[in-house]
Design a protein around this motif. Structure first.
Motif, mmCIF file in Angstrom:
data_model
loop_
_atom_site.group_PDB
_atom_site.id
_atom_site.type_symbol
_atom_site.label_atom_id
_atom_site.label_comp_id
_atom_site.label_asym_id
_atom_site.label_seq_id
_atom_site.Cartn_x
_atom_site.Cartn_y
_atom_site.Cartn_z
ATOM 1 N N LYS A 88 0.904 -1.243 0.034
ATOM 2 C CA LYS A 88 -0.101 0.041 -0.115
ATOM 3 C C LYS A 88 0.849 1.391 0.022
ATOM 4 O O LYS A 88 1.832 1.279 0.765
ATOM 5 N N PHE A 89 0.750 2.502 -0.758
ATOM 6 C CA PHE A 89 1.270 3.393 -0.796
ATOM 7 C C PHE A 89 1.375 3.937 0.637
ATOM 8 O O PHE A 89 0.397 4.258 1.042
ATOM 9 N N SER A 90 2.551 4.087 0.973
ATOM 10 C CA SER A 90 2.609 4.739 2.446
ATOM 11 C C SER A 90 3.715 5.876 2.868
ATOM 12 O O SER A 90 4.291 5.899 3.963
ATOM 13 N N LEU A 91 3.624 6.718 1.908
ATOM 14 C CA LEU A 91 4.344 8.055 2.116
ATOM 15 C C LEU A 91 3.352 8.845 2.795
ATOM 16 O O LEU A 91 2.058 8.517 2.761
ATOM 17 N N TYR A 92 3.921 10.096 3.245
ATOM 18 C CA TYR A 92 2.828 10.847 3.805
ATOM 19 C C TYR A 92 2.011 11.739 2.944
ATOM 20 O O TYR A 92 2.769 12.715 2.232
ATOM 21 N N ASP A 94 0.171 14.173 3.237
ATOM 22 C CA ASP A 94 0.041 15.914 3.804
ATOM 23 C C ASP A 94 1.460 16.412 3.602
ATOM 24 O O ASP A 94 1.324 17.464 4.129
ATOM 25 N N LEU A 95 2.316 15.714 3.213
ATOM 26 C CA LEU A 95 3.894 16.336 3.123
ATOM 27 C C LEU A 95 4.064 16.565 1.532
ATOM 28 O O LEU A 95 3.586 15.865 0.882
ATOM 29 N N ARG A 96 4.796 17.568 1.660
ATOM 30 C CA ARG A 96 5.438 17.759 -0.060
ATOM 31 C C ARG A 96 6.257 17.019 -0.360
ATOM 32 O O ARG A 96 6.754 16.116 0.602
ATOM 33 N N GLU A 99 9.403 17.455 1.415
ATOM 34 C CA GLU A 99 9.453 16.992 2.887
ATOM 35 C C GLU A 99 9.581 15.537 2.989
ATOM 36 O O GLU A 99 10.368 15.077 3.989
ATOM 37 N N ARG A 102 13.183 14.587 2.350
ATOM 38 C CA ARG A 102 14.039 14.634 3.624
ATOM 39 C C ARG A 102 13.895 14.067 4.734
ATOM 40 O O ARG A 102 14.798 13.730 5.460
ATOM 41 N N PHE A 103 12.456 13.772 4.907
ATOM 42 C CA PHE A 103 11.918 12.766 6.068
ATOM 43 C C PHE A 103 12.721 11.556 6.150
ATOM 44 O O PHE A 103 13.447 11.049 6.854
ATOM 45 N N PHE A 104 12.706 10.826 5.066
ATOM 46 C CA PHE A 104 13.387 9.512 5.146
ATOM 47 C C PHE A 104 14.764 9.641 5.084
ATOM 48 O O PHE A 104 15.433 8.913 5.593
ATOM 49 N N GLY A 106 16.458 11.713 6.550
ATOM 50 C CA GLY A 106 16.710 11.791 8.205
ATOM 51 C C GLY A 106 16.677 10.693 8.803
ATOM 52 O O GLY A 106 17.447 10.057 9.418
ATOM 53 N N LEU A 107 15.564 9.641 8.539
ATOM 54 C CA LEU A 107 15.532 8.481 9.249
ATOM 55 C C LEU A 107 16.609 7.509 8.705
ATOM 56 O O LEU A 107 17.010 6.693 9.630
ATOM 57 N N ASN B 4 19.924 13.082 13.921
ATOM 58 C CA ASN B 4 19.334 13.134 12.501
ATOM 59 C C ASN B 4 17.842 12.550 12.586
ATOM 60 O O ASN B 4 17.053 13.196 12.057
ATOM 61 N N ARG B 5 17.890 11.365 13.062
ATOM 62 C CA ARG B 5 16.459 10.824 12.984
ATOM 63 C C ARG B 5 15.533 11.380 13.840
ATOM 64 O O ARG B 5 14.173 11.347 13.442
ATOM 65 N N ALA B 8 14.211 14.472 12.357
ATOM 66 C CA ALA B 8 13.417 14.062 11.077
ATOM 67 C C ALA B 8 12.076 14.107 11.628
ATOM 68 O O ALA B 8 11.025 14.422 10.982
ATOM 69 N N ARG B 19 -0.254 21.625 9.102
ATOM 70 C CA ARG B 19 -1.222 21.525 8.007
ATOM 71 C C ARG B 19 -2.614 21.207 8.422
ATOM 72 O O ARG B 19 -3.332 21.223 7.570
ATOM 73 N N GLY B 211 -1.592 3.778 7.080
ATOM 74 C CA GLY B 211 -0.590 2.929 6.573
ATOM 75 C C GLY B 211 0.706 3.115 6.564
ATOM 76 O O GLY B 211 1.660 2.598 5.885
ATOM 77 N N THR B 212 1.023 4.471 6.972
ATOM 78 C CA THR B 212 2.234 5.091 6.885
ATOM 79 C C THR B 212 3.280 4.342 7.711
ATOM 80 O O THR B 212 4.651 4.350 7.730
ATOM 81 N N GLN B 215 5.971 1.581 6.610
ATOM 82 C CA GLN B 215 6.964 2.114 5.946
ATOM 83 C C GLN B 215 8.097 2.696 6.908
ATOM 84 O O GLN B 215 9.074 2.634 6.868
ATOM 85 N N THR B 219 12.524 1.456 8.548
ATOM 86 C CA THR B 219 13.643 2.156 8.662
ATOM 87 C C THR B 219 14.526 2.101 9.879
ATOM 88 O O THR B 219 13.567 1.601 10.833
#
Lengths: 318, 377
Positions: A88-92, A94-96, A99, A102-104, A106-107, B4-5, B8, B19, B211-212, B215, B219
């Motif tokens: 299932k698509f699982s990025l955010y 509501d983030l650009r 963003e 850069r989030f991933f 960072g992780l 960093n983590r 983030a 938002r 479902g996020t 993912q 990590t």
């Protein structure tokens, strides 16, 4: 350890949920830079396997090593060395776009010196250059899929796990996605991909066919088509079709019969003598035969042939 | 723990809060709304009790008595009626809470030096209010009676007898005896319970629901980094809202702030750790936003509202309920808030409450760090 850095070694892996055995003693090994396909119908145990390999599920028994680390005992060492795209698509949403990247980054603790270069690369790869400010939720599914891939490989993992990466994506985007996968494999990345599309399976270097949690065959697509068939394949177009399959299932010399679209595929020990015999057999029983000829098997034929001998029906059975 | 983590995670959380209109509303509008609602709307004082009078005599003296009621801020004489039936109807229909009946021989009896009676009809639907109305009425009548008595003695040439006993009352901490001084400081606790409970309870549940999470846990991010990254932004919001509520309390409601800001800050930090930890624990267990928000309501908001001494003094609760209040963290925070605002209490005088909050913070905080597992169930 270096020779293990991009390999996946699975030995007798089992996952049970209560009484249900989702993955049943599966064993295989991948090689560096290969595209390893896991092919099977929905519910066959593909996602469960990939989740165990990414350290998201604890195996019930058996062993799996990814990049030289045991998935059950050192899951975080594994996670730093893999990229994973869930079904299932699982990025955010509501983030650009930027963003999310850069989030991933960072992780995955991507170094600040290479950060902007990696993000630039991912944007180019996904075809999203100049659209960093777009809200991810507004992207079409093909772009989302490529962005998810971009996020999964920011830290240059040697192994990539893709769970049904192209489900719900249009054919052109699917083609583009597979081009990306081939490019990464060419750079030495091992790609482990699950799919239930038979045509996509042809793009893989090697395939494992999985059925009801068990691995039923393993080899290159060509090997599977040549070696795994129990005989030779015939295509039959006859009227009426429903009666034809009934008649042919019990005809002498027919090992297997299955419906493919508006035709039948028959497995027989030898094609040449079977063709006139079967034509006569059908016509004697009042059926009109439009076509009856030998054909090259597809992976789907292989799959049906391998699973029909088992107690349960084939892919449609799920 | 990698910076960093963590950074983030925290940055992502801040972007998502910014938002999300619903989150922003809860962060900014809710504290203001709650302060105004409780500060203005909830008054435990009883003033201006609607009162009907039936004066059967209509003499100078009977009017004198009724004017005493009118002059008191506790009563508001809405109407004088002509019949007993009209008075009963007014009470039945709720147009008044109190009916005063002066008998037709009121002044004659008094002139003769005899005892007479004034009837008071009290609507006792709400027994607390009725008790108060009754004692206020008694006080007005008693003081009138005392004057009549003195007057009567004087006319007979007798000297005034000294009043043997009076109370010299000095009201401390809430000098004007206003219930808003009692309520407003505690609203800070309610606001923080809601911020901690609702907002935090949703954060992990939302990741599962959308479902996020799958993912995220693929990590190398650690559970501690996830927790801190998610909670630190809400911690900052909680402190901001504490300051906002304090400012509204002091400048808008003119509630005295006699203690030190550092005491308030220390207590707020401890209480925030408790409510954020609770919200996070709920979120980890609940997995859906609906279940999480409902659980948050039951676990943090309701106890803070009912069992903390916010509206109902814990000392007056039945013993079993009072025992339960000891495990309600908000109870200690409310005591601290009232102490800091009204009494000027210091960390030293609030030692027990501070200690209790610290224990809650430690226990819940360490449970929260262990709660989240990077596994699909």
């Amino acid at each position: 350890m270096n020779q293990n850095a991009s390999s996946v070694v699975v030995e007798s892996l089992v996952k049970r949920f209560g009484d249900f055995t989702a993955v049943d003693h599966v064993s295989f090994e991948t090689r560096r830079g290969e595209i390893f396909g896991f092919l099977g119908p929905n519910g066959a145990g593909k996602s469960t396997t990939i989740r165990m390999l990414c350290g998201l599920l604890q195996p019930t028994s058996g062993r799996a090593q990814v990049a030289g680390f045991d998935v059950a005992r050192q899951p975080d060492a594994v996670r730093q060395r893999i990229g994973y795209m869930s079904q299932k698509f699982s990025l955010y949403n509501d983030l650009r776009v930027g963003e999310n990247l850069r989030f991933f980054a960072g992780l995955y603790n991507v170094d600040s010196e290479v950060l902007s270069e990696r993000i630039h690369w991912a944007l180019e790869m996904a075809g999203l250059a100049g659209r960093e400010a777009a809200l991810t939720g507004t992207l079409a599914s093909g772009w989302k899929q490529r962005l998810a891939l971009g996020c999964a490989v920011l830290h240059r993992p040697p192994i990539l796990f893709l769970d049904e990466p192209t489900s719900g994506v249009d054919p052109i985007s699917r083609r583009q996605f597979w081009d990306l996968i081939h490019r990464m494999a060419a750079e030495g990345v091992t790609v482990f991909v699950t799919t239930h599309y038979m045509d996509e399976a042809e793009y893989c270097n090697r395939l494992a066919l999985i059925h009801r949690g068990q691995l039923v065959a393993l080899g290159t697509p060509t090997e599977l088509k040549q070696r795994q068939m129990k005989g030779e394949l015939l295509l039959v177009e006859a009227e009426p079709l429903a009666r034809a399959i009934e008649v042919l299932s019990s005809a002498p010399g027919v090992l297997d019969a299955a419906v493919f679209g508006n035709a039948l595929h028959l497995v027989v020990p030898q094609a040449a003598p079977a063709i006139p015999a079967l034509r006569r057999y059908l016509e004697e029983r009042g059926l009109r035969v439009a076509r009856l000829e030998a054909i090259e098997p597809t992976l789907e034929d292989v799959f049906v042939s391998l699973t029909s001998g088992r107690a349960e029906p084939g892919p449609e059975g799920n | 723990m990698r910076w960093n983590r963590f950074a983030a995670m925290a940055r992502k959380e801040v972007i998502q809060i910014r938002r999300d209109a619903r989150s922003l509303l809860i962060v900014v509008a809710m504290p203001i709304l709650m302060m105004l609602l409780f500060g203005h709307g909830v008054s435990l004082d009883i003033k201006h009790i609607p009162t009907y009078v039936l004066d059967r005599e209509g003499s100078q003296q009977s009017q004198d008595l009724l004017k005493r009621f009118q002059a008191s801020e506790y009563f508001e004489v809405v109407q004088a009626v002509e019949s007993y039936a009209a008075l009963v109807r007014a009470i039945d229909t709720g147009r008044c809470k109190l009916g005063i009946v002066v008998p037709h021989d009121f002044s004659r009896q008094l002139q003769a030096g005899r005892t007479t009676q004034v009837q008071a009809l009290v609507d006792a639907t709400d027994d607390n209010t009725a008790n108060l109305i009754f004692s206020y009425t008694e006080a007005v009548v008693r003081s009138f009676s005392r004057e009549v008595e003195l007057d009567w003695l004087e006319r007979r040439g007798q000297s005034q007898a000294p009043i043997p006993l009076t109370v010299d009352a000095r009201i401390w901490f809430n000098e004007n005896l206003e219930s808003k001084a009692f309520i407003v400081p505690s609203v800070v606790a309610i606001v923080m319970a809601v911020i901690g409970a609702f907002l935090t309870a949703l954060t992990i549940a939302r990741e599962w629901e959308r479902g996020t999470m799958e993912q995220l846990i693929s990590t190398p991010v650690t559970p501690l980094e996830v927790m801190l990254g998610k909670l630190v932004p809400y911690f900052a919001i909680g402190l901001f809202d504490t300051a906002l509520c304090t400012a509204i309390g002091v400048w808008w409601f003119k509630i005295p702030f006699r203690g030190h800001v550092s005491t308030l800050f220390a207590a707020s930090v401890l209480f925030l750790v408790v409510v954020l930890g609770l919200g996070y624990l709920i979120s980890v267990v609940a997995k859906t936003q609906l279940a999480a928000s409902q659980a948050a309501l039951v676990v943090t908001f309701l106890p803070a509202f009912l069992l903390s001494g916010f509206l109902f003094a814990t000392e007056q609760m039945p013993a079993p309920i009072r025992a339960i209040t000891h495990i309600v963290p908000a109870r200690y925070f409310v005591t601290i808030l009232k102490g800091v605002f009204l009494k000027g209490s210091t960390v030293a005088t609030l030692g027990w409450e501070m200690f209790a909050l610290a224990v809650f913070a430690l226990v819940i905080g360490s449970l929260a760090t262990r709660a989240f597992r990077k596994q699909l169930s």
